[in-house]
Design a protein around this motif. Structure first.
Motif, PDB file in Angstrom:
ATOM      1  N   THR A   1      16.992  -3.216  -3.191  1.00 51.13           N
ATOM      2  CA  THR A   1      16.041  -2.187  -2.782  1.00 51.13           C
ATOM      3  C   THR A   1      15.414  -1.558  -4.020  1.00 51.13           C
ATOM      4  O   THR A   1      16.104  -1.191  -4.962  1.00 51.13           O
ATOM      5  N   TRP A   2      14.106  -1.496  -3.998  1.00 48.62           N
ATOM      6  CA  TRP A   2      13.340  -0.911  -5.104  1.00 48.62           C
ATOM      7  C   TRP A   2      12.794   0.434  -4.657  1.00 48.62           C
ATOM      8  O   TRP A   2      11.994   0.503  -3.723  1.00 48.62           O
ATOM      9  N   LYS A   3      13.272   1.493  -5.304  1.00 40.89           N
ATOM     10  CA  LYS A   3      12.682   2.816  -5.065  1.00 40.89           C
ATOM     11  C   LYS A   3      11.475   2.922  -5.992  1.00 40.89           C
ATOM     12  O   LYS A   3      11.606   2.986  -7.208  1.00 40.89           O
ATOM     13  N   VAL A   4      10.319   2.924  -5.389  1.00 41.12           N
ATOM     14  CA  VAL A   4       9.088   2.815  -6.169  1.00 41.12           C
ATOM     15  C   VAL A   4       8.702   4.183  -6.718  1.00 41.12           C
ATOM     16  O   VAL A   4       8.532   5.136  -5.948  1.00 41.12           O
ATOM     17  N   PRO A   5       8.550   4.303  -8.036  1.00 42.30           N
ATOM     18  CA  PRO A   5       8.122   5.581  -8.609  1.00 42.30           C
ATOM     19  C   PRO A   5       6.718   5.932  -8.136  1.00 42.30           C
ATOM     20  O   PRO A   5       5.916   5.038  -7.846  1.00 42.30           O
ATOM     21  N   PRO A   6       6.400   7.229  -8.063  1.00 40.17           N
ATOM     22  CA  PRO A   6       5.080   7.640  -7.548  1.00 40.17           C
ATOM     23  C   PRO A   6       3.921   7.117  -8.399  1.00 40.17           C
ATOM     24  O   PRO A   6       2.826   6.935  -7.889  1.00 40.17           O
TER      25      PRO A   6
ATOM     26  N   VAL B   1       0.850  -1.185   0.000  1.00 40.34           N
ATOM     27  CA  VAL B   1       0.000   0.000   0.000  1.00 40.34           C
ATOM     28  C   VAL B   1       0.891   1.242   0.000  1.00 40.34           C
ATOM     29  O   VAL B   1       1.688   1.445   0.922  1.00 40.34           O
ATOM     30  N   ASP B   2       0.771   2.042  -1.054  1.00 45.59           N
ATOM     31  CA  ASP B   2       1.533   3.295  -1.193  1.00 45.59           C
ATOM     32  C   ASP B   2       3.023   3.127  -0.850  1.00 45.59           C
ATOM     33  O   ASP B   2       3.560   3.877  -0.030  1.00 45.59           O
ATOM     34  N   PRO B   3       3.694   2.194  -1.477  1.00 46.05           N
ATOM     35  CA  PRO B   3       5.109   1.986  -1.141  1.00 46.05           C
ATOM     36  C   PRO B   3       6.003   3.085  -1.725  1.00 46.05           C
ATOM     37  O   PRO B   3       5.743   3.604  -2.809  1.00 46.05           O
ATOM     38  N   VAL B   4       7.032   3.434  -0.967  1.00 51.40           N
ATOM     39  CA  VAL B   4       8.045   4.384  -1.416  1.00 51.40           C
ATOM     40  C   VAL B   4       9.352   3.640  -1.682  1.00 51.40           C
ATOM     41  O   VAL B   4      10.028   3.866  -2.678  1.00 51.40           O
ATOM     42  N   GLU B   5       9.665   2.766  -0.753  1.00 52.55           N
ATOM     43  CA  GLU B   5      10.903   2.010  -0.870  1.00 52.55           C
ATOM     44  C   GLU B   5      10.658   0.595  -0.360  1.00 52.55           C
ATOM     45  O   GLU B   5      10.099   0.416   0.720  1.00 52.55           O
ATOM     46  N   VAL B   6      11.084  -0.363  -1.159  1.00 49.20           N
ATOM     47  CA  VAL B   6      10.858  -1.760  -0.786  1.00 49.20           C
ATOM     48  C   VAL B   6      12.192  -2.489  -0.800  1.00 49.20           C
ATOM     49  O   VAL B   6      12.881  -2.533  -1.818  1.00 49.20           O
TER      50      VAL B   6
ATOM     51  N   ASN C   1       1.356  -6.384  -6.234  1.00 49.22           N
ATOM     52  CA  ASN C   1       0.236  -5.452  -6.407  1.00 49.22           C
ATOM     53  C   ASN C   1       0.528  -4.174  -5.650  1.00 49.22           C
ATOM     54  O   ASN C   1       0.691  -4.191  -4.428  1.00 49.22           O
ATOM     55  N   ILE C   2       0.591  -3.071  -6.381  1.00 50.17           N
ATOM     56  CA  ILE C   2       0.800  -1.766  -5.756  1.00 50.17           C
ATOM     57  C   ILE C   2      -0.546  -1.060  -5.717  1.00 50.17           C
ATOM     58  O   ILE C   2      -1.136  -0.772  -6.773  1.00 50.17           O
ATOM     59  N   ILE C   3      -1.054  -0.795  -4.503  1.00 50.09           N
ATOM     60  CA  ILE C   3      -2.365  -0.144  -4.394  1.00 50.09           C
ATOM     61  C   ILE C   3      -2.260   1.117  -3.546  1.00 50.09           C
ATOM     62  O   ILE C   3      -1.229   1.397  -2.961  1.00 50.09           O
TER      63      ILE C   3
END
Ligand code: CUA
Length: 151
Positions: free
Chosen positions: A118-123, A80-85, A149-151
């Motif tokens: 580490t995945w920096k998730v784009p907005p 949910v609303d990830p920024v960094e994974v 799933n990015i929600i």
């Protein structure tokens, strides 16, 4: 006379040869996992690493994934609303390859080692991403997929 020249040539070649050996050993040494690479007993990986999603701060996730012929655990990852994974990955049996299609997450997964990426998730990353195995790992290789799933 000429003998001394040949002695010198042989000595020089020996030094070059030893140097090449030392260089090769050094380069190979750099490629062996070490330092802060975490080791894990493949037989205990499921219980010690506990595959799953953990939110360690708002938007920051740690996702532990274990690969085994022929499935990723967990198969479905919802964030949910990830920024960094931060993905932590290991395998129970053979080498697998964890790739999230359409992202830069692509890492080889070895039994006995915990790989981290580490995945920096784009907005604008919302949606469903296919996870595949990109290292041939046997008959069911093509069935070794999952979803993020990015929600
Ligand atoms: Cu696992 Cu291919």
């Amino acid at each position: 006379g000429e003998e001394k020249i040949w002695v010198g040539v042989v000595a020089a070649m020996t030094i070059i040869f030893l140097g090449a050996l030392a260089y090769a050993a050094w380069v190979i040494g750099l490629q062996v996992p070490g330092g802060d690479v975490q080791l894990v007993d493949p037989q205990k990986a499921l219980t010690e690493l506990r595959p799953g999603v953990r939110e360690i701060a708002p938007g920051r996730y740690e996702v532990t994934v274990v690969g085994r012929m022929w499935q990723w655990f967990p198969r479905n990852i919802t964030l949910v609303d990830p920024v960094e994974v931060k993905f932590r990955l290991t395998a129970l049996d053979v080498i697998h390859g964890f790739q999230i299609v359409g992202t830069n997450v692509n890492v080889m997964v070895f039994p006995g080692y915990v790989a981290e990426i580490t995945w920096k998730v784009p907005p604008d990353a919302k949606g469903t991403y296919l996870v595949i195995c990109n290292e041939y790992c046997g008959l069911g290789h093509h069935e070794m997929y999952g979803f993020v799933n990015i929600i």
